[in-house]
Design an enzyme around this catalytic site. Sequence first.
Site, PDB file in Angstrom:
ATOM      1  CE1 TYR A 199       3.752  -2.999  -3.361  1.00 43.37           C
ATOM      2  CE2 TYR A 199       3.693  -0.884  -4.459  1.00 43.37           C
ATOM      3  CZ  TYR A 199       3.049  -2.031  -4.040  1.00 43.37           C
ATOM      4  OH  TYR A 199       1.717  -2.207  -4.291  1.00 43.37           O
TER       5      TYR A 199
ATOM      6  CE  LYS B 110      -5.821  -5.165   8.702  1.00 43.52           C
ATOM      7  NZ  LYS B 110      -7.283  -5.153   8.742  1.00 43.52           N
TER       8      LYS B 110
ATOM      9  CG  ASP C  67      -9.781  -3.702   7.047  1.00 42.36           C
ATOM     10  OD1 ASP C  67      -9.354  -2.629   7.521  1.00 42.36           O
ATOM     11  OD2 ASP C  67     -10.016  -4.704   7.762  1.00 42.36           O
TER      12      ASP C  67
ATOM     13  CG  ASP D 146      -0.026   0.305  -6.234  1.00 38.01           C
ATOM     14  OD1 ASP D 146      -0.595   0.925  -7.148  1.00 38.01           O
ATOM     15  OD2 ASP D 146       0.725  -0.671  -6.428  1.00 38.01           O
TER      16      ASP D 146
ATOM     17  CG  ASP E 212      -4.964   1.945  -9.634  1.00 38.41           C
ATOM     18  OD1 ASP E 212      -4.386   3.057  -9.738  1.00 38.41           O
ATOM     19  OD2 ASP E 212      -4.660   0.947 -10.321  1.00 38.41           O
TER      20      ASP E 212
END
Length: 357
Positions: A142, A188, A220, A244, A248
Amino acid sequence: MKSYKIAVIKGDGIGPEIIDEAIKVLDAVSVKKEFELNYEEYLMGGAAIDITGEPLPKETIEGCLNSDAVLFGAIGGEKWDNLPRDKRPETGLLKLREALGVFANIRPVTVYDELTEASTLKESVVKGVDLTVVRELTGGIYFGQPRAIEGDRAYNTMVYTKEEVERIARVAFDIAMKRNKRVCSVDKANVLEVSQFWREIVQEVAKDYPEVSLSHMYVDNAAMQLVRDPKQFDVILTGNIFGDILSDEASMISGSIGLLPSASIGGRVGLYEPIHGSAPDIAGQGIANPIAAIASASMMLRYSLGEEKAANRIDNAIKRALREGYRTKDLSAFGAKEVCSTSEMGSIIAQYASEGS
Ligand code: NAD
């Protein structure tokens, strides 16, 4: 007696209603005279735009930086949606996080036994879930440079420095030490160099915490495991973009947005806020659930003020109110013996918190 300065930003929509209840509960635990809280109110978001023309006035930044912690409700609403980006309420919050230098976002997900039905997942899957997501908040893709849209291509860059990974890992391990002493670092590393690097640094930091067991999981798989068997997790440590998404996803395990608190820490001053927004659709009706804000106040006592006992008293009071069947309207379909208003719920929790030992 210890005395703390708390900057209070009530914000827009249901913000003022829920923060009033959080303060009611804080006053009930500090009444035991172990410490004193002095509140100073500041403007941010729509409320600040209406009065000053700016979403984050200078006095708010200065006031927050001169406090021991910031307690924040929520901001935003249709009235301010069409302003230019730098004048919108959300910009105020992003700038405040930056000014405070908070690099660690902590989101505990607790499934209260009485509310397992509220989750979209099966009761057997969610009953007993108690996990915390620790997300790196100020680095990663980001913020990484270079970034651009150039003709028929566009790119962003995922960068982490050793220092950035080390400090967020320490936050996660410190939290695990106060919980069940398990950290699952999510990355990852099978595809990304930055994740391999992340993994190596986390392993280094783990050496300083021999009591904590460390595992690694690809993002994943973590996304899948969170809905398959969320009970396996204690502390999930992860970077900005993965965090992020996963935080959620994890928040939905509990089934209600009105219950979940968050903390952003690691900088000069910690920021504590419910994960939900300003809920303009129910603002002013006295039906908002104040529990997320009250639980955020409890996190503030625990992480910024070191008042663990008082934080526990609040957490136990929330559990007792739910156990005894008190529900705000959003949860009235799940085992309600009495449906109460925002302020009634705050008063019940405040009373139980003041009775707690
Ligand atoms: P929201 O979280 O405000 O509301 C989503 C739904 O959940 C609504 O139906 C709302 O009534 C309900 N809800 C939320 N909190 C509740 C509570 N405590 N008790 C009972 N029900 C609750 O999200 P949204 O509707 O997408 O956004 C509304 C405004 O809030 C927008 O302006 C958005 O930008 C802003 N927002 C602010 C923050 C923040 O301040 N940190 C976060 C998210 C959204």
